[in-house]
Each structure stands twice: as C-alpha cells, then as structure tokens.
Design a protein around this motif. Structure first.
Motif, PDB file in Angstrom:
ATOM      1  N   ALA A  80       0.820  -1.213   0.000  1.00 18.91           N
ATOM      2  CA  ALA A  80       0.000   0.000   0.000  1.00 18.91           C
ATOM      3  C   ALA A  80       0.853   1.262   0.000  1.00 18.91           C
ATOM      4  CB  ALA A  80      -0.939  -0.006   1.206  1.00 18.91           C
ATOM      5  N   GLU A  81       1.992   1.217   0.643  1.00 25.15           N
ATOM      6  CA  GLU A  81       2.857   2.392   0.777  1.00 25.15           C
ATOM      7  C   GLU A  81       3.481   2.834  -0.547  1.00 25.15           C
ATOM      8  OE1 GLU A  81       3.424  -0.512   2.660  1.00 25.15           O
ATOM      9  OE2 GLU A  81       2.112   0.231   4.254  1.00 25.15           O
ATOM     10  N   LEU A  82       3.449   1.980  -1.559  1.00 22.89           N
ATOM     11  CA  LEU A  82       4.030   2.321  -2.859  1.00 22.89           C
ATOM     12  C   LEU A  82       2.993   2.362  -3.983  1.00 22.89           C
ATOM     13  CD1 LEU A  82       7.271   0.140  -2.779  1.00 22.89           C
ATOM     14  CD2 LEU A  82       7.039   2.573  -2.262  1.00 22.89           C
ATOM     15  N   CYS A  83       1.758   2.141  -3.658  1.00 22.43           N
ATOM     16  CA  CYS A  83       0.724   1.938  -4.668  1.00 22.43           C
ATOM     17  C   CYS A  83       0.331   3.195  -5.439  1.00 22.43           C
ATOM     18  CB  CYS A  83      -0.519   1.342  -4.004  1.00 22.43           C
ATOM     19  SG  CYS A  83      -1.860   1.008  -5.162  1.00 22.43           S
ATOM     20  N   ALA A  84      -0.155   4.201  -4.735  1.00 19.03           N
ATOM     21  CA  ALA A  84      -0.723   5.375  -5.405  1.00 19.03           C
ATOM     22  C   ALA A  84       0.289   6.003  -6.360  1.00 19.03           C
ATOM     23  CB  ALA A  84      -1.185   6.400  -4.382  1.00 19.03           C
ATOM     24  N   PHE A  85      -0.170   6.307  -7.564  1.00 13.92           N
ATOM     25  CA  PHE A  85       0.603   6.964  -8.613  1.00 13.92           C
ATOM     26  C   PHE A  85       1.685   6.068  -9.217  1.00 13.92           C
ATOM     27  CE2 PHE A  85      -0.879  10.042  -5.467  1.00 13.92           C
ATOM     28  CZ  PHE A  85      -1.847  10.664  -6.237  1.00 13.92           C
ATOM     29  N   SER A  86       1.556   4.748  -9.004  1.00 14.58           N
ATOM     30  CA  SER A  86       2.458   3.794  -9.639  1.00 14.58           C
ATOM     31  C   SER A  86       1.804   3.274 -10.919  1.00 14.58           C
ATOM     32  CB  SER A  86       2.755   2.625  -8.697  1.00 14.58           C
ATOM     33  OG  SER A  86       3.496   3.083  -7.586  1.00 14.58           O
ATOM     34  N   VAL A  87       2.630   2.636 -11.767  1.00 13.06           N
ATOM     35  CA  VAL A  87       2.150   2.075 -13.034  1.00 13.06           C
ATOM     36  C   VAL A  87       2.685   0.650 -13.142  1.00 13.06           C
ATOM     37  CG1 VAL A  87       2.142   2.342 -15.550  1.00 13.06           C
ATOM     38  CG2 VAL A  87       2.216   4.381 -14.099  1.00 13.06           C
ATOM     39  N   SER A  88       1.822  -0.282 -13.534  1.00 14.36           N
ATOM     40  CA  SER A  88       2.217  -1.686 -13.655  1.00 14.36           C
ATOM     41  C   SER A  88       3.039  -1.923 -14.916  1.00 14.36           C
ATOM     42  CB  SER A  88       0.970  -2.579 -13.693  1.00 14.36           C
ATOM     43  OG  SER A  88       0.341  -2.482 -14.963  1.00 14.36           O
ATOM     44  N   SER A  89       3.549  -3.140 -15.047  1.00 15.66           N
ATOM     45  CA  SER A  89       4.330  -3.506 -16.237  1.00 15.66           C
ATOM     46  C   SER A  89       3.477  -3.495 -17.497  1.00 15.66           C
ATOM     47  CB  SER A  89       4.979  -4.881 -16.050  1.00 15.66           C
ATOM     48  OG  SER A  89       3.984  -5.855 -15.816  1.00 15.66           O
ATOM     49  N   ALA A  90       2.157  -3.631 -17.349  1.00 17.99           N
ATOM     50  CA  ALA A  90       1.246  -3.594 -18.501  1.00 17.99           C
ATOM     51  C   ALA A  90       0.771  -2.167 -18.802  1.00 17.99           C
ATOM     52  CB  ALA A  90       0.045  -4.486 -18.233  1.00 17.99           C
ATOM     53  N   GLN A 132      -0.238  12.941  -1.785  1.00 19.49           N
ATOM     54  CA  GLN A 132       0.054  12.093  -0.634  1.00 19.49           C
ATOM     55  C   GLN A 132       0.242  10.661  -1.097  1.00 19.49           C
ATOM     56  OE1 GLN A 132       0.003  13.163   2.726  1.00 19.49           O
ATOM     57  NE2 GLN A 132      -0.116  15.220   1.870  1.00 19.49           N
ATOM     58  N   ARG A 133       1.206   9.965  -0.526  1.00 19.95           N
ATOM     59  CA  ARG A 133       1.483   8.578  -0.905  1.00 19.95           C
ATOM     60  C   ARG A 133       0.278   7.673  -0.655  1.00 19.95           C
ATOM     61  NH1 ARG A 133       4.539   6.170  -4.270  1.00 19.95           N
ATOM     62  NH2 ARG A 133       6.430   7.127  -3.534  1.00 19.95           N
ATOM     63  N   LEU A 134      -0.454   7.884   0.410  1.00 22.10           N
ATOM     64  CA  LEU A 134      -1.586   7.019   0.728  1.00 22.10           C
ATOM     65  C   LEU A 134      -2.909   7.610   0.228  1.00 22.10           C
ATOM     66  CD1 LEU A 134      -0.571   5.694   4.266  1.00 22.10           C
ATOM     67  CD2 LEU A 134      -0.545   4.463   2.082  1.00 22.10           C
ATOM     68  N   SER A 135      -2.911   8.175  -0.960  1.00 26.55           N
ATOM     69  CA  SER A 135      -4.139   8.698  -1.560  1.00 26.55           C
ATOM     70  C   SER A 135      -4.999   7.539  -2.043  1.00 26.55           C
ATOM     71  CB  SER A 135      -3.813   9.598  -2.749  1.00 26.55           C
ATOM     72  OG  SER A 135      -3.096  10.737  -2.336  1.00 26.55           O
ATOM     73  N   VAL A 136      -6.258   7.546  -1.647  1.00 21.44           N
ATOM     74  CA  VAL A 136      -7.191   6.486  -2.034  1.00 21.44           C
ATOM     75  C   VAL A 136      -7.955   6.936  -3.276  1.00 21.44           C
ATOM     76  CG1 VAL A 136      -9.220   5.167  -1.324  1.00 21.44           C
ATOM     77  CG2 VAL A 136      -7.408   5.656   0.322  1.00 21.44           C
ATOM     78  N   GLY A 137      -8.002   6.070  -4.286  1.00 23.65           N
ATOM     79  CA  GLY A 137      -8.738   6.373  -5.510  1.00 23.65           C
ATOM     80  C   GLY A 137      -8.030   7.412  -6.363  1.00 23.65           C
ATOM     81  N   MET A 138      -8.731   7.855  -7.406  1.00 27.05           N
ATOM     82  CA  MET A 138      -8.232   8.905  -8.300  1.00 27.05           C
ATOM     83  C   MET A 138      -9.329   9.939  -8.432  1.00 27.05           C
ATOM     84  SD  MET A 138      -6.448   6.905 -11.417  1.00 27.05           S
ATOM     85  CE  MET A 138      -5.504   5.440 -11.133  1.00 27.05           C
ATOM     86  N   SER A 139      -8.988  11.203  -8.297  1.00 25.79           N
ATOM     87  CA  SER A 139     -10.011  12.235  -8.337  1.00 25.79           C
ATOM     88  C   SER A 139      -9.472  13.528  -8.938  1.00 25.79           C
ATOM     89  CB  SER A 139     -10.499  12.505  -6.910  1.00 25.79           C
ATOM     90  OG  SER A 139     -11.392  13.587  -6.890  1.00 25.79           O
ATOM     91  N   THR A 140     -10.364  14.264  -9.567  1.00 24.38           N
ATOM     92  CA  THR A 140     -10.024  15.592 -10.092  1.00 24.38           C
ATOM     93  C   THR A 140     -10.608  16.683  -9.210  1.00 24.38           C
ATOM     94  OG1 THR A 140     -11.994  15.576 -11.484  1.00 24.38           O
ATOM     95  CG2 THR A 140      -9.937  14.820 -12.499  1.00 24.38           C
ATOM     96  N   ASP A 141     -11.190  16.327  -8.089  1.00 19.63           N
ATOM     97  CA  ASP A 141     -11.881  17.304  -7.251  1.00 19.63           C
ATOM     98  C   ASP A 141     -11.039  18.537  -6.933  1.00 19.63           C
ATOM     99  OD1 ASP A 141     -14.012  15.607  -7.273  1.00 19.63           O
ATOM    100  OD2 ASP A 141     -13.760  14.914  -5.204  1.00 19.63           O
ATOM    101  N   GLY A 142      -9.792  18.357  -6.565  1.00 15.27           N
ATOM    102  CA  GLY A 142      -8.950  19.485  -6.193  1.00 15.27           C
ATOM    103  C   GLY A 142      -8.546  20.378  -7.351  1.00 15.27           C
ATOM    104  N   LEU A 143      -8.673  19.902  -8.570  1.00 17.28           N
ATOM    105  CA  LEU A 143      -8.260  20.696  -9.730  1.00 17.28           C
ATOM    106  C   LEU A 143      -9.090  21.942  -9.933  1.00 17.28           C
ATOM    107  CD1 LEU A 143      -7.582  18.122 -12.588  1.00 17.28           C
ATOM    108  CD2 LEU A 143      -5.927  19.536 -11.398  1.00 17.28           C
ATOM    109  N   PHE A 144     -10.372  21.872  -9.638  1.00 15.68           N
ATOM    110  CA  PHE A 144     -11.279  22.944  -9.996  1.00 15.68           C
ATOM    111  C   PHE A 144     -11.444  23.976  -8.896  1.00 15.68           C
ATOM    112  CE2 PHE A 144     -12.641  19.082 -12.322  1.00 15.68           C
ATOM    113  CZ  PHE A 144     -12.044  19.442 -13.509  1.00 15.68           C
ATOM    114  N   GLU A 145     -10.610  23.894  -7.903  1.00 24.18           N
ATOM    115  CA  GLU A 145     -10.610  24.875  -6.832  1.00 24.18           C
ATOM    116  C   GLU A 145      -9.333  25.688  -6.954  1.00 24.18           C
ATOM    117  OE1 GLU A 145     -10.795  22.533  -3.317  1.00 24.18           O
ATOM    118  OE2 GLU A 145     -12.665  21.574  -3.910  1.00 24.18           O
ATOM    119  N   TYR A 146      -9.403  26.906  -6.498  1.00 27.06           N
ATOM    120  CA  TYR A 146      -8.222  27.761  -6.480  1.00 27.06           C
ATOM    121  C   TYR A 146      -7.452  27.344  -5.229  1.00 27.06           C
ATOM    122  CZ  TYR A 146      -5.602  32.001  -7.451  1.00 27.06           C
ATOM    123  OH  TYR A 146      -4.625  32.892  -7.791  1.00 27.06           O
ATOM    124  N   SER A 147      -6.630  26.280  -5.358  1.00 22.48           N
ATOM    125  CA  SER A 147      -6.093  25.627  -4.172  1.00 22.48           C
ATOM    126  C   SER A 147      -4.575  25.457  -4.200  1.00 22.48           C
ATOM    127  CB  SER A 147      -6.734  24.249  -4.033  1.00 22.48           C
ATOM    128  OG  SER A 147      -6.304  23.414  -5.087  1.00 22.48           O
TER     129      SER A 147
END
Length: 150
Positions: free
Chosen positions: A7-17, A68-83
């Motif tokens: 889990a600590e390496l999962c988010a934003f990783s890409v598999s061999s496929a 964050q490394r432990l981000s759950v899921g994928m979301s664009t929610d933060g993109l549309f805010e002036y953040s």
C-alpha cells in the motif's frame, strides 16, 4: 502487477502492462467480538498509460506536485478549486520533473472536459474567474423509469 505492491508504494504507480495502480480501502466485516477494520489494497485500475510502465512515483515528485502517498482512488476534485494542490500540480518543478503525475492529471482533467495547461495558466495568472470558467459547467439530469436523460 499492482496487486503485488504494498500500500505504501501503490498510489501513482504504473504496472508492467501500463495500468495505473490505485489504492483502495477494504473494510473487514464487523463481528460481535471485533470492530470493523480498514485495510488498504493496491489494485490495477482501468486507466492505462502508454507513456511509461513499471513506475513507482518518487517521494520528491509526490511532494512537488502536492500529493500524498496514501491517496485512495483517483479524483479531479482538487483541480477545480483555487487551491494549494493546483498550485503544486501546476508548478514548474512538477510540470517538468514528474511526467507520470502530469500525464495522469492531464488525462483525468480531459475526462472532465478540461485542458490542464489552460487550467494551469489561469492558475498561474491567479485569475479565480478564469479558473472557474475553465471548470466544466454542472449538468442537470432528469430521471425516468426508463433510465436518465441529460
């Protein structure tokens, strides 16, 4: 395979496929003697990239892009805010040094009808109005017994 990553390496990783890995929460059932517990599992998503394979994102890129490394899921929610997140994602360091993250959010934003470079330009010029105008307009949905219509 994503399923083999901790889990600590999962988010934003890409598999061999080329499948993007996504961190998911799995809840154990509640029993009379034990409370429910949460376990994180790495899964292959249905989102593929042609840009790279067998990629584990660096801590430097995660920090530069405001993730964050432990981000759950994928979301664009933060993109549309002036953040702060959008500031980091649109920063020169993230845009030039973290191609995996930029590619992911470019495609996620495109799925929302947004061109990420335009959003970043509006954010850089600090125009809240432009950022809001770049965001997709909400759509009204009506439901019927046959399904829904936009």
């Amino acid at each position: 395979e994503c399923e083999k990553l901790p889990a600590e390496l999962c988010a934003f990783s890409v598999s061999s496929a080329g499948a993007r890995c996504v961190l998911e929460k799995k809840y154990s059932p509640v029993t009379p003697t034990q409370e429910a517990s949460v376990e994180y599992q790495c899964q292959s998503s249905g989102i593929f990239t042609e840009e790279m394979t067998e990629w584990i994102e660096s801590e430097d890129c995660l920090n530069s892009c405001g993730l964050q490394r432990l981000s759950v899921g994928m979301s664009t929610d933060g993109l549309f805010e002036y953040s702060h997140f959008t500031s980091n994602l649109c920063s020169d360091k993230c845009q030039t040094s973290c191609p995996n993250i930029v590619d992911l959010y470019l495609n996620l934003a495109a799925g929302e009808g947004i061109y990420l470079p335009h959003l970043c330009e509006a954010h850089r010029t600090r125009s809240r109005r432009e950022v809001m105008e770049t965001a997709p307009a909400p759509t009204m949905m009506s439901f019927s017994l046959d399904g829904f219509t936009p």
